[in-house]
Design an enzyme around this catalytic site. Structure first.
Site, PDB file in Angstrom:
ATOM      1  N   GLU A  21       0.791  -1.238   0.090  1.00  0.00           N
ATOM      2  CA  GLU A  21       0.231  -0.148   0.177  1.00  0.00           C
ATOM      3  C   GLU A  21       0.614   1.150   0.051  1.00  0.00           C
ATOM      4  O   GLU A  21       1.919   1.286   0.767  1.00  0.00           O
ATOM      5  CB  GLU A  21      -0.972  -0.043   1.198  1.00  0.00           C
ATOM      6  CG  GLU A  21      -1.881   1.283   1.305  1.00  0.00           C
ATOM      7  CD  GLU A  21      -2.488   1.587   2.627  1.00  0.00           C
ATOM      8  OE1 GLU A  21      -3.343   0.723   2.910  1.00  0.00           O
ATOM      9  OE2 GLU A  21      -2.025   2.295   3.659  1.00  0.00           O
ATOM     10  N   ALA A  41      -9.952  11.319   3.031  1.00  0.00           N
ATOM     11  CA  ALA A  41     -11.289  11.312   3.244  1.00  0.00           C
ATOM     12  C   ALA A  41     -11.863  12.576   2.616  1.00  0.00           C
ATOM     13  O   ALA A  41     -11.352  13.709   2.450  1.00  0.00           O
ATOM     14  CB  ALA A  41     -11.326  11.628   4.909  1.00  0.00           C
ATOM     15  N   HIS A  91      -8.046   2.691  -3.705  1.00  0.00           N
ATOM     16  CA  HIS A  91      -9.020   2.623  -2.530  1.00  0.00           C
ATOM     17  C   HIS A  91     -10.205   3.934  -2.888  1.00  0.00           C
ATOM     18  O   HIS A  91      -9.752   4.793  -3.654  1.00  0.00           O
ATOM     19  CB  HIS A  91      -8.428   3.218  -1.146  1.00  0.00           C
ATOM     20  CG  HIS A  91      -7.043   2.363  -0.760  1.00  0.00           C
ATOM     21  ND1 HIS A  91      -6.797   2.452   0.507  1.00  0.00           N
ATOM     22  CD2 HIS A  91      -6.616   1.424  -1.338  1.00  0.00           C
ATOM     23  CE1 HIS A  91      -5.613   1.346   0.667  1.00  0.00           C
ATOM     24  NE2 HIS A  91      -5.742   1.030  -0.256  1.00  0.00           N
ATOM     25  N   GLY A 112     -15.035   4.863   4.486  1.00  0.00           N
ATOM     26  CA  GLY A 112     -14.363   5.900   4.890  1.00  0.00           C
ATOM     27  C   GLY A 112     -14.454   6.399   6.465  1.00  0.00           C
ATOM     28  O   GLY A 112     -15.367   6.141   6.986  1.00  0.00           O
ATOM     29  N   ASP A 113     -13.424   6.993   6.911  1.00  0.00           N
ATOM     30  CA  ASP A 113     -13.584   7.290   8.256  1.00  0.00           C
ATOM     31  C   ASP A 113     -14.121   8.737   8.329  1.00  0.00           C
ATOM     32  O   ASP A 113     -13.824   9.616   7.461  1.00  0.00           O
ATOM     33  CB  ASP A 113     -11.964   7.609   8.966  1.00  0.00           C
ATOM     34  CG  ASP A 113     -11.245   6.285   9.343  1.00  0.00           C
ATOM     35  OD1 ASP A 113     -12.204   5.654  10.171  1.00  0.00           O
ATOM     36  OD2 ASP A 113     -10.249   5.918   9.335  1.00  0.00           O
TER      37      ASP A 113
HETATM   38  P1  FAD Z   1     -18.221  -0.194   6.633  1.00  0.00           P
HETATM   39  O1  FAD Z   1     -17.781  -1.697   6.218  1.00  0.00           O
HETATM   40  O2  FAD Z   1     -19.267   0.519   6.009  1.00  0.00           O
HETATM   41  O3  FAD Z   1     -18.323  -0.310   8.101  1.00  0.00           O
HETATM   42  C1  FAD Z   1     -18.178   0.866   9.101  1.00  0.00           C
HETATM   43  C2  FAD Z   1     -18.997   0.411  10.543  1.00  0.00           C
HETATM   44  O4  FAD Z   1     -20.356   0.508  10.248  1.00  0.00           O
HETATM   45  C3  FAD Z   1     -18.647  -0.903  11.113  1.00  0.00           C
HETATM   46  O5  FAD Z   1     -18.867  -0.824  12.443  1.00  0.00           O
HETATM   47  C4  FAD Z   1     -19.676  -1.919  10.535  1.00  0.00           C
HETATM   48  O6  FAD Z   1     -19.970  -3.011  11.017  1.00  0.00           O
HETATM   49  C5  FAD Z   1     -20.863  -0.752  10.457  1.00  0.00           C
HETATM   50  N1  FAD Z   1     -21.891  -1.251   9.221  1.00  0.00           N
HETATM   51  C6  FAD Z   1     -21.545  -1.553   8.073  1.00  0.00           C
HETATM   52  N2  FAD Z   1     -22.504  -1.842   7.106  1.00  0.00           N
HETATM   53  C7  FAD Z   1     -23.577  -1.589   8.115  1.00  0.00           C
HETATM   54  C8  FAD Z   1     -25.023  -1.276   7.673  1.00  0.00           C
HETATM   55  N3  FAD Z   1     -25.382  -1.393   6.241  1.00  0.00           N
HETATM   56  N4  FAD Z   1     -26.001  -0.909   8.732  1.00  0.00           N
HETATM   57  C9  FAD Z   1     -25.353  -0.550   9.890  1.00  0.00           C
HETATM   58  N5  FAD Z   1     -24.051  -0.798  10.285  1.00  0.00           N
HETATM   59  C10 FAD Z   1     -23.030  -1.003   9.042  1.00  0.00           C
HETATM   60  N6  FAD Z   1     -10.015   5.252   4.759  1.00  0.00           N
HETATM   61  C11 FAD Z   1      -9.920   6.323   4.152  1.00  0.00           C
HETATM   62  O7  FAD Z   1     -10.520   7.296   4.281  1.00  0.00           O
HETATM   63  N7  FAD Z   1      -9.107   6.310   2.876  1.00  0.00           N
HETATM   64  C12 FAD Z   1      -8.451   5.048   2.622  1.00  0.00           C
HETATM   65  O8  FAD Z   1      -7.631   4.929   1.720  1.00  0.00           O
HETATM   66  C13 FAD Z   1      -8.619   3.830   3.386  1.00  0.00           C
HETATM   67  N8  FAD Z   1      -7.889   2.727   3.253  1.00  0.00           N
HETATM   68  C14 FAD Z   1      -8.107   1.632   4.094  1.00  0.00           C
HETATM   69  C15 FAD Z   1      -7.402   0.511   3.874  1.00  0.00           C
HETATM   70  C16 FAD Z   1      -7.680  -0.582   4.439  1.00  0.00           C
HETATM   71  C17 FAD Z   1      -7.079  -2.063   4.111  1.00  0.00           C
HETATM   72  C18 FAD Z   1      -8.740  -0.886   5.572  1.00  0.00           C
HETATM   73  C19 FAD Z   1      -9.019  -2.009   6.605  1.00  0.00           C
HETATM   74  C20 FAD Z   1      -9.126   0.592   6.028  1.00  0.00           C
HETATM   75  C21 FAD Z   1      -8.870   1.623   5.133  1.00  0.00           C
HETATM   76  N9  FAD Z   1      -9.419   2.878   5.557  1.00  0.00           N
HETATM   77  C22 FAD Z   1      -9.314   4.118   4.695  1.00  0.00           C
HETATM   78  C23 FAD Z   1     -10.147   3.280   6.809  1.00  0.00           C
HETATM   79  C24 FAD Z   1     -11.771   2.808   6.673  1.00  0.00           C
HETATM   80  O9  FAD Z   1     -12.196   3.753   5.860  1.00  0.00           O
HETATM   81  C25 FAD Z   1     -12.450   2.796   8.212  1.00  0.00           C
HETATM   82  O10 FAD Z   1     -12.130   1.643   8.877  1.00  0.00           O
HETATM   83  C26 FAD Z   1     -13.692   3.243   8.107  1.00  0.00           C
HETATM   84  O11 FAD Z   1     -13.927   3.437   9.707  1.00  0.00           O
HETATM   85  C27 FAD Z   1     -14.667   2.397   7.908  1.00  0.00           C
HETATM   86  O12 FAD Z   1     -14.697   1.848   6.634  1.00  0.00           O
HETATM   87  P2  FAD Z   1     -15.375   0.600   6.002  1.00  0.00           P
HETATM   88  O13 FAD Z   1     -15.366   0.161   4.502  1.00  0.00           O
HETATM   89  O14 FAD Z   1     -14.769  -0.627   6.979  1.00  0.00           O
HETATM   90  O15 FAD Z   1     -16.915   0.617   6.626  1.00  0.00           O
END
Ligand code: FAD
Length: 285
Positions: free
Chosen positions: A16, A50, A76, A107-108
């Site tokens: 990455e 973000a 990403h 995303g965060d």
């Molecule tokens: P989701 O899968 O949507 O989950 C987020 C939260 O909501 C979880 O607690 C989940 O259980 C809950 N949830 C999911 N779906 C639902 C639903 N339908 N209803 C209710 N609750 C739900 N962030 C960036 O901004 N830029 C990046 O480039 C980036 N790269 C990353 C690379 C990797 C390998 C990883 C693991 C993370 C990365 N992140 C990045 C961080 C990521 O965006 C965060 O962890 C963010 O907080 C959650 O994203 P997610 O896709 O896991 O969210």
């Protein structure tokens, strides 16, 4: 070739990188990429800021990787602040430049935000949108071996992971997890829940004290006892810390490989020299 096809044949190996800020030159990262290509990575993923703050630079980097012909770029992509209209244009641009692998994330949430302020609230909605409108993409999604910090339980988090699979995701890229036993426990649990996607394990190199603590804490990840000892023993001496941290990282990689993983993804932090030392120590390339 698709990353998922590579994973069927062997353990994939990847890095990455993150793009430079918009006012900084791109050349240092292009140089870093040249060094990373020497390890023949199956793919290189590039982060997305973000709110799409550095989306332009992300595209430049993905294009550079594609044009090099030396690895597969995986972009990403997040839901933060993104409308369907904007996503439609951006996703088409990726495809036009030959970038057909995407890590679909929510995303965060930036500080003070309650939701994404975009058209999708969660990653599963983005996956579904990509699958329906841009089926050429191979789609990765995040997985959290220590559960996502916003989830109240593993079962809840794993249900959401399953929903992403059902929406059309192809493979998982994991959040950092220093605890290999915890990772193995989680794999068993998600398999029982019907999550069958291959898993690409992310390994964060341990190079300096503060970022190691900060990244673990901000992701809700634990710091195992042996890593805590390195922090306690060498925390005030950056050189000794880095030496011990690299050895720790190499051991982590061994442990993950022994656990039987589908892919190894090294968060390079754009530090090719340190990453080179770790990979050479492991002897996997
Ligand atoms: P989701 O899968 O949507 O989950 C987020 C939260 O909501 C979880 O607690 C989940 O259980 C809950 N949830 C999911 N779906 C639902 C639903 N339908 N209803 C209710 N609750 C739900 N962030 C960036 O901004 N830029 C990046 O480039 C980036 N790269 C990353 C690379 C990797 C390998 C990883 C693991 C993370 C990365 N992140 C990045 C961080 C990521 O965006 C965060 O962890 C963010 O907080 C959650 O994203 P997610 O896709 O896991 O969210």
């Amino acid at each position: 070739m698709k990353v998922t096809e590579i994973m069927k044949k062997k353990m994939s190996f990847s890095f990455e990188v993150f793009p430079p800020k918009s006012d900084k030159p791109i050349e240092p990262l292009l140089d870093t990429l040249e060094h990373l290509y020497e390890f023949n990575p199956d793919f290189i993923s590039c982060t997305y800021g973000a709110g799409g703050t550095n989306a332009g630079r992300n595209m430049e980097i993905c294009k550079a990787i594609k044009d090099s012909g030396k690895s597969i770029p995986v972009t990403h992509y997040t839901c933060i602040g993104n409308t369907k209209e904007k996503m439609k244009q951006e996703l088409q641009r990726y495809l036009d430049m030959g970038v057909d692998h995407i890590l679909a994330l929510r995303g965060d949430l930036p500080k003070g935000w309650e939701g994404t302020r975009g058209d999708f609230n969660y990653a599963n909605e983005l996956v579904q949108y990509i699958k329906s409108n841009f089926p050429k993409f191979t789609i990765a999604v995040s997985g959290n071996p220590e559960k996502h910090f916003e989830s109240y339980s593993f079962d809840e988090d794993i249900t959401h992971l399953r929903i992403k699979q059902d929406a059309g995701a192809d493979y998982i890229m994991t959040q950092l997890c220093h605890d290999v036993d915890q990772y193995c426990w989680w794999v068993e649990k998600i398999r029982k829940a019907g999550v069958s996607m291959p898993i690409d394990v992310g390994v964060m190199p341990i190079l300096s004290k503060d970022p190691t603590i900060r990244m673990a804490v901000s992701n809700g990840s634990s710091i195992p006892r042996d890593l805590a000892e390195i922090i306690a023993r060498y925390g005030d001496n950056p050189e000794d810390f880095k030496k011990a941290g690299k050895e720790y990282s190499a051991k982590q990689i061994f442990k993950f490989i022994n656990a039987g993983i589908d892919g190894l993804h090294i968060y390079s932090l754009n530090k090719w020299q340190d990453v080179t030392d770790i990979i050479k120590d492991v002897g996997i390339r």
